[in-house]
Design a protein around this motif. Structure first.
Motif, mmCIF file in Angstrom:
data_model
loop_
_atom_site.group_PDB
_atom_site.id
_atom_site.type_symbol
_atom_site.label_atom_id
_atom_site.label_comp_id
_atom_site.label_asym_id
_atom_site.label_seq_id
_atom_site.Cartn_x
_atom_site.Cartn_y
_atom_site.Cartn_z
ATOM 1 N N GLU A 123 0.828 -1.197 0.000
ATOM 2 C CA GLU A 123 0.000 0.000 0.000
ATOM 3 C C GLU A 123 0.869 1.257 0.000
ATOM 4 O OE1 GLU A 123 -3.971 1.752 2.235
ATOM 5 O OE2 GLU A 123 -2.554 0.554 3.391
ATOM 6 N N LEU A 124 1.981 1.190 0.720
ATOM 7 C CA LEU A 124 2.905 2.324 0.738
ATOM 8 C C LEU A 124 3.458 2.582 -0.653
ATOM 9 C CD1 LEU A 124 4.413 4.457 2.418
ATOM 10 C CD2 LEU A 124 6.183 2.731 2.859
ATOM 11 N N LEU A 125 3.748 1.504 -1.378
ATOM 12 C CA LEU A 125 4.207 1.668 -2.759
ATOM 13 C C LEU A 125 3.196 2.452 -3.572
ATOM 14 C CD1 LEU A 125 5.905 1.015 -5.316
ATOM 15 C CD2 LEU A 125 4.688 -1.187 -5.429
ATOM 16 N N ARG A 126 1.905 2.130 -3.430
ATOM 17 C CA ARG A 126 0.863 2.815 -4.206
ATOM 18 C C ARG A 126 0.749 4.275 -3.813
ATOM 19 N NH1 ARG A 126 -0.257 -2.492 -3.805
ATOM 20 N NH2 ARG A 126 -0.533 -3.477 -5.844
ATOM 21 N N ALA A 127 0.995 4.588 -2.532
ATOM 22 C CA ALA A 127 0.975 5.980 -2.093
ATOM 23 C C ALA A 127 2.181 6.742 -2.640
ATOM 24 C CB ALA A 127 0.951 6.048 -0.567
ATOM 25 N N VAL A 128 3.328 6.082 -2.627
ATOM 26 C CA VAL A 128 4.545 6.691 -3.177
ATOM 27 C C VAL A 128 4.356 7.003 -4.662
ATOM 28 C CG1 VAL A 128 6.946 6.190 -3.808
ATOM 29 C CG2 VAL A 128 6.151 5.737 -1.488
ATOM 30 N N ARG A 129 3.627 6.153 -5.346
ATOM 31 C CA ARG A 129 3.386 6.385 -6.773
ATOM 32 C C ARG A 129 2.701 7.722 -7.031
ATOM 33 N NH1 ARG A 129 1.181 0.353 -8.588
ATOM 34 N NH2 ARG A 129 3.239 -0.561 -8.993
ATOM 35 N N LEU A 130 1.770 8.091 -6.159
ATOM 36 C CA LEU A 130 1.094 9.373 -6.335
ATOM 37 C C LEU A 130 2.099 10.521 -6.278
ATOM 38 C CD1 LEU A 130 -2.085 8.973 -4.061
ATOM 39 C CD2 LEU A 130 -1.792 8.310 -6.452
ATOM 40 N N VAL A 131 3.092 10.376 -5.421
ATOM 41 C CA VAL A 131 4.087 11.434 -5.239
ATOM 42 C C VAL A 131 5.053 11.490 -6.421
ATOM 43 C CG1 VAL A 131 5.923 12.304 -3.746
ATOM 44 C CG2 VAL A 131 3.910 11.211 -2.723
ATOM 45 N N VAL A 132 5.625 10.341 -6.789
ATOM 46 C CA VAL A 132 6.681 10.364 -7.810
ATOM 47 C C VAL A 132 6.122 10.558 -9.222
ATOM 48 C CG1 VAL A 132 8.305 9.028 -6.427
ATOM 49 C CG2 VAL A 132 6.723 7.823 -7.955
ATOM 50 N N ASP A 133 4.932 10.015 -9.494
ATOM 51 C CA ASP A 133 4.359 10.171 -10.830
ATOM 52 C C ASP A 133 4.080 11.646 -11.117
ATOM 53 O OD1 ASP A 133 3.074 8.094 -12.971
ATOM 54 O OD2 ASP A 133 1.927 9.964 -12.961
ATOM 55 N N THR A 134 3.414 12.304 -10.186
ATOM 56 C CA THR A 134 3.137 13.728 -10.353
ATOM 57 C C THR A 134 4.425 14.545 -10.239
ATOM 58 O OG1 THR A 134 2.582 13.835 -7.994
ATOM 59 C CG2 THR A 134 0.758 13.597 -9.541
ATOM 60 N N GLY A 135 5.348 14.076 -9.403
ATOM 61 C CA GLY A 135 6.615 14.777 -9.275
ATOM 62 C C GLY A 135 7.365 14.849 -10.597
#
Length: 606
Positions: free
Chosen positions: A497-509
């Motif tokens: 689940e943490l991976l999926r949350a990190v994705r929101l950050v890095v994808d938009t980043g």
């Protein structure tokens, strides 16, 4: 779990805006004369089938074969050809006008849902028309030569068990050199317009194409079907097919050489140093369209970035509390590295042992399903290893069963070294990619009485937030099933689940805020406590598929929000079985339309 913020609370009216339909899907039709209603229903059915067939023929690998529709298995499709692409969009515009000419109020409730979903699908395809996606025909995760190579074993989405299937696949192989030449032409045009891949992705493709090369046709992976040809084939079939595959393999070998030389000598030097779509012409608008395409919601990159940061903080707190239950007493930031280093979480010696462990988890999950699901598919799930060709860059994934039953749904497990395979994430992976995740949804689709454009709709299309959201939501059910009573499996779920949350950050980043590839890798590796190589593979996937990684968390949070809303409204009348039936019974739905369906169910139950 904290709920998704107000901008994600899409209403039925938002669904209308997304689909281009003025009426809200929550408003049912007024009574109409029977003849007019039948005429409207027939018009809609014909248009829906025409849309599905047109899209399947346009890109049969993506829109047909990958979903178990074998009617176009002899066609490769030339969706990347500019003239073909322009013709397809012209057809979508025509179909959109035809749909608007159908009297929606004369349809039944199910007909109105078909109308709204067809309108959504057409509009979603047209949203991407302004952007030259065909100028990026290849990447390290998704390219036609590798897809066809993976079909050569006959164990994937294109079975090889009879002479017709062999001839269908051979027909595709004969079309591959022409596709490769068109891809080269597109990439040259992209070089002139500044629409090119990042250098890191281009470099990753080269070894893949080198693997597809062979000294002689008989050594080619595309010749593999000859080596596994069933003994019962007639002598005539064997002779003709052997000659055909030898000739096709030789032509493909020459074309692959052309492609590899072009990529290495021309395309790689012209590739960009930036990571995100925002660096390309009109790239910010392009990325915003991709956000809408993958989430169905009118979100900005900034809103998603902030949501990601909040979710990361929430999950990290839960993991810190879990650490001591695993036997870890060090600082919270070191938990992931500690888990990775523990031999007790790496019990396997062979690939067969890994597969057997997955099958045991499957049995435990299957035993719990009837308590939570009343609507389940007949098709079973098969568990296989990811083919060696794509194992290095692939992620664990699922392919749905064929509509005709010729092959089952498959969970593809990526096992590079069984002795280093960590078992903590196996439950969440099986529940996401298998049951009750993608298999329960996708296999059920094949059995529901739905139009083809809905029956064969998966995460490849325009409702990834539903399909991937359902997969991530399914992981959370491990808690209800009692599987996360084992702290190692609960850790695996939180880590996923943490991976999926990190994705929101890095994808938009990367795609909206100008983050470099290196900055995104460093953030992911530090936050997840993972190795640089794993973080690199993930980040490069998001570079290749902008916005796709957003769908998991956005969709799961919406489904959890709807469940919580139903539990609060219905109290003791709430039923997991009934809620899941509402979510699954209509197939793949954009999030706003799913919300409208759940709200109607809540009103009826009250």
């Amino acid at each position: 779990m904290s709920r998704i913020h107000a901008s994600l609370r899409a209403s039925a009216m938002a669904a209308a805006l997304l689909t281009g339909v003025v009426s809200s899907p929550a408003v049912l039709a007024a009574p109409q004369p029977a003849a007019a209603s039948k005429q409207a229903a027939k018009q809609l059915d014909r248009l829906a089938q025409a849309f599905y067939d047109a899209r399947a023929k346009f890109d049969p690998l993506l829109y047909a074969t990958a979903n178990g529709d074998s009617r176009y298995n002899d066609q490769i499709g030339m969706a990347i050809a500019p003239a073909v692409r322009a013709s397809q969009f012209a057809l979508y515009h025509k179909m959109q006008k035809q749909l608007q000419g159908i009297d929606r109020t004369g349809l039944s409730a199910s007909g109105q849902l078909n109308y709204d979903l067809l309108g959504f699908e057409i509009a979603a395809m047209l949203d991407l028309e302004p952007f030259p996606e065909h100028l990026l025909p290849l990447n390290q995760f998704d390219n036609v030569p590798s897809t066809l190579a993976n079909y050569a074993s006959g164990t994937g989405s294109q079975p090889l068990t009879n002479p017709k299937q062999y001839r269908d696949y051979l027909s595709r192989l004969n079309q591959l050199p022409g596709w490769i030449d068109q891809a080269i032409a597109n990439m040259k045009q992209g070089m002139r317009q500044g629409v090119v891949l990042p250098k890191a992705l281009t470099a990753k493709m080269l070894p893949q194409f080198q693997q597809l090369r062979s000294a002689k046709p008989e050594a080619s992976i595309f010749y593999t079907p000859v080596n596994i040809m069933p003994a019962q084939f007639s002598s005539k079939d064997k002779q003709e097919l052997t000659a055909g595959y030898r000739q096709a393999a030789a032509k493909i070998g020459t074309a692959i050489d052309r492609l590899g030389q072009f990529i290495e000598n021309e395309y790689l030097p012209a590739s960009r140093d930036t990571a995100g779509f925002g660096a390309m012409p009109n790239g910010q608008a392009w990325y915003l369209a991709r956000i809408k395409h993958n989430t169905n919601l009118p979100l900005t990159a900034g809103e998603i970035h902030e949501l990601g940061l909040k979710e990361v903080a929430r999950i990290e707190q839960q993991m810190a509390e879990l650490g001591p239950k695993l036997g870890y007493t060090g600082p919270a930031k070191g938990l992931a590295q500690w888990v990775s280093a523990q031999d007790k979480f790496k019990p396997f010696k062979t690939e067969a042992e890994v597969l057997d462990a997955y099958r045991q988890i499957y049995a435990r999950v299957e035993a719990k399903l009837p308590q939570y699901f009343s609507l389940m598919p007949k098709a079973r799930l098969d568990i296989q290893l990811e083919p060696e060709l794509t194992r290095e860059t692939a992620s664990d994934h699922y392919t749905p069963p064929a509509a005709d039953g010729s092959h089952p749904g498959v969970f593809w497990a990526v096992v590079n070294d069984p002795k280093k395979y960590n078992d903590v994430g196996m439950v969440s992976l099986l529940m996401h990619e298998g049951v009750p995740g993608h298999h329960l949804h996708a296999a059920l689709l094949k059995e529901l009485p739905l139009p083809d454009f809905r029956k064969f709709d998966t995460e490849h299309f325009n409702a990834a937030a539903y399909t991937e959201g359902w997969g991530l939501y399914s992981e959370t059910l491990g808690k209800e099933f009692g599987l996360y009573d084992d702290p190692r499996f609960y850790y695996g779920h939180l880590n996923a689940e943490l991976l999926r949350a990190v994705r929101l950050v890095v994808d938009t980043g990367m795609h909206a805020q100008g983050w470099s590839r290196e900055k995104a890798i460093a953030y992911m590796a530090d936050t997840l406590g993972t190795g640089e190589q794993r973080a690199t593979n993930q980040i490069e996937r998001y570079m290749a598929w902008p916005g796709q990684a957003l769908s998991y968390k956005i969709g799961a949070l919406k489904i959890l929000e709807l469940r919580e809303k139903a539990q609060k409204a219905l109290g003791p009348k709430f039923s997991f079985q009934k809620f899941h039936e509402v979510v699954l019974r209509d197939g793949t739905l954009p999030l706003p339309i799913l919300e409208a369906q759940v709200e109607r169910w809540i009103a009826r139950e009250k």
